[in-house]
Design an enzyme around this catalytic site. Structure first.
Site, mmCIF file in Angstrom:
data_model
loop_
_atom_site.group_PDB
_atom_site.id
_atom_site.type_symbol
_atom_site.label_atom_id
_atom_site.label_comp_id
_atom_site.label_asym_id
_atom_site.label_seq_id
_atom_site.Cartn_x
_atom_site.Cartn_y
_atom_site.Cartn_z
ATOM 1 N N LYS A 81 0.848 -1.194 0.000
ATOM 2 C CA LYS A 81 0.000 0.000 0.000
ATOM 3 C C LYS A 81 0.879 1.238 0.000
ATOM 4 C CE LYS A 81 -3.790 2.047 2.748
ATOM 5 N NZ LYS A 81 -4.627 1.859 3.964
ATOM 6 N N SER A 159 -9.443 2.369 3.076
ATOM 7 C CA SER A 159 -8.475 3.009 2.217
ATOM 8 C C SER A 159 -7.529 2.039 1.509
ATOM 9 C CB SER A 159 -7.629 3.980 3.057
ATOM 10 O OG SER A 159 -6.932 3.279 4.081
ATOM 11 N N SER A 183 -9.903 -0.268 7.384
ATOM 12 C CA SER A 183 -9.306 0.132 6.101
ATOM 13 C C SER A 183 -8.842 -1.034 5.252
ATOM 14 C CB SER A 183 -8.112 1.068 6.352
ATOM 15 O OG SER A 183 -8.499 2.185 7.094
#
Length: 471
Positions: A81, A159, A183
């Site tokens: 990420k 996210s 997330s």
């Protein structure tokens, strides 16, 4: 990668690499080719193809000449990420807090990325995330929107939406993501893959942006998370990257599927209830219980912890503009305003409340190995209108408008208490509705948690996600 390799677990891939029946270069080239041919997904938004190829050749050489010296992840491609520092990759202005240096290439790897490289993993690129990891959808002004593997009409969540989409689409063998209030767990449900949020602090979050400034700093609610295609992959990665803990599952499993503080679509509720019935029919003991904490009050505390982590303390303020202390029915924006400039005394009160909830969970898990809850009350999300701030946005659940951010209410159980939790996707064999269980366990009990996830997933016999065109 052939379809057979896509369907293989990480343990099988690692075994084939060590036996010489597979080369790391093949895996890396397969990932890079798929990322390039499916650029419309926009999940892996930064790549270092040359560096990945060089690392793959070195991994193949090591496995051929001195396999005993190779780490457990040697030769496996991984994505990261883009909120994590990766050597040579830059962070942009939108990603960092005001006053923090930006635009520079990272001069080091985040702690977990360094650990993955030490174990032999090969970073092929970074996955998309919203600025400051602060949305339940995945759109970034510099990289655009990540689409769902099933099509552009669906959101992969956020996210860690780029992470979950990349894993589901076969662009990587696993992803290193992060999770504050769902997330990683929410995108994993939406994309039909698995995610592990370990015990708070079990894997260092140092090098996550935004995040702790030193390796010794308390991480708040932020956790490094792992996203995979198969249930067994989580255990494989935990043994490679986690601190290690003995002991599998031995006690009963509990379940809570409804609560007044969490609206749920009928389709999700029916899918999860049907899955529990299937597990019981297969011989698993699943006890209906009450939560040891109030779900709505826990969600309120989670938001307060998140917002106070974002704002510096002020010795002179008791809450922004003298606003009254919020109750559990307050909106996210009302809670955020109250938390602005919260005094040290109030912050101490939040920490005390958090400690009390942790104690209740400790008592609960003295009697149960794991707890099943929903991940969230919807089976799918449409892409969010990015012009509407998250804290004032709504979604419709069973005909009622619900704050979008409150979809994290179930995930907040683990976030507040620092418990390990995993997303275990399920699909109703009759209706085809996809949902997911959140599986929680006691502090430091990842081995037992992942044993439960693997056994229950096998009993439900849910396949790995299709690479494109389904979730």
């Amino acid at each position: 990668m052939s379809v057979a390799l896509e369907d293989a677990t990480l343990a099988v891939l690692a075994s084939r690499l060590r036996s010489g029946h597979l080369r790391s270069a093949e895996l890396v080239e397969g990932c890079l080719a798929r990322i390039e041919s499916e650029r419309d997904l926009n999940a892996v938004v930064e790549r270092d193809a040359g560096g990945a190829r060089r690392a793959a050749r070195e991994a193949d050489r090591l496995l051929r000449t001195d396999a005993a010296a190779a780490g457990p992840l040697c030769g496996l491609p991984v994505t990261v990420k883009r909120t994590f520092e990766v050597l040579g990759y830059p962070h942009l202005e939108q990603d960092v807090a005001p006053g923090t240096e930006f635009g520079r290439p990272a001069t080091r790897d985040a702690a977990v990325v360094a650990a993955a490289r030490t174990a032999g993993a090969i970073v092929v690129g970074r996955t998309n995330a919203p600025p400051r990891a602060a949305d339940i959808d995945t759109w970034h002004p510099a990289f655009g929107r990540t689409t769902h593997p099933a099509g552009p009409g669906l959101s992969p969540g956020g996210s860690s939406g780029g992470s979950a989409a990349a894993v589901a689409a076969g662009h990587t063998t696993f992803d290193i993501a992060s999770d504050d209030a769902g997330s990683a767990r929410i995108p994993a449900q939406l994309c039909g893959v698995y995610a592990l949020r370990p015990t708070l602090g079990a894997i260092s979050a140092f090098g996550h942006v935004p995040g702790p400034l030193t390796d010794a700093e308390a991480p708040g609610t932020l956790c490094v998370s792992l996203i995979t295609r198969h249930a067994a992959d989580l255990g494989f990665l935990w043994r490679a990257l986690g601190p290690g803990a003995a002991g599998g599952a031995s006690g009963p499993v509990a379940v809570v599927l409804t609560d007044r503080g969490a609206p749920m679509s009928p389709a999700v509720g029916e899918t999860l209830r049907a899955a529990v019935a299937r597990l019981r029919s297969a011989g698993h003991r699943i006890d209906d219980v009450d939560l040891p904490v109030d779900l709505a009050e826990n969600w309120l505390l989670c938001q307060q912890l998140l917002y106070t982590d974002e704002n510096p303390a002020d010795d002179d303020l008791e809450g922004a503009h003298g606003l009254p202390e919020p109750t559990s029915d307050a909106t996210p924006i009302e809670i955020a305003w109250w938390c602005a400039g919260l005094s040290p005394r109030r912050r101490h009160g939040l920490r005390c409340a958090r400690a009390a909830l942790r104690a209740r969970w400790q008592q609960f898990f003295a009697g149960y190995t794991a707890l099943l809850t929903p991940v969230m009350g919807l089976a799918a999300l449409a892409p969010r209108n990015r012009r509407v701030p998250l804290l004032v946005d709504d979604v419709v659940i069973d005909g009622a408008d619900v704050p979008t951010f409150s979809l994290s209410v179930w995930c907040a159980l683990a976030s507040v208490a620092g418990l390990p939790a995993a997303t275990m996707p399920v699909r109703d064999p009759v209706t085809g509705t996809a949902a997911a269980f959140q599986v929680l366990a006691g502090h430091g009990r990842e081995a037992a948690l992942l044993d439960v996830v693997e056994r229950l997933s096998a009993a439900l016999a849910d396949p790995a996600p299709s690479r494109r065109g389904g979730s």
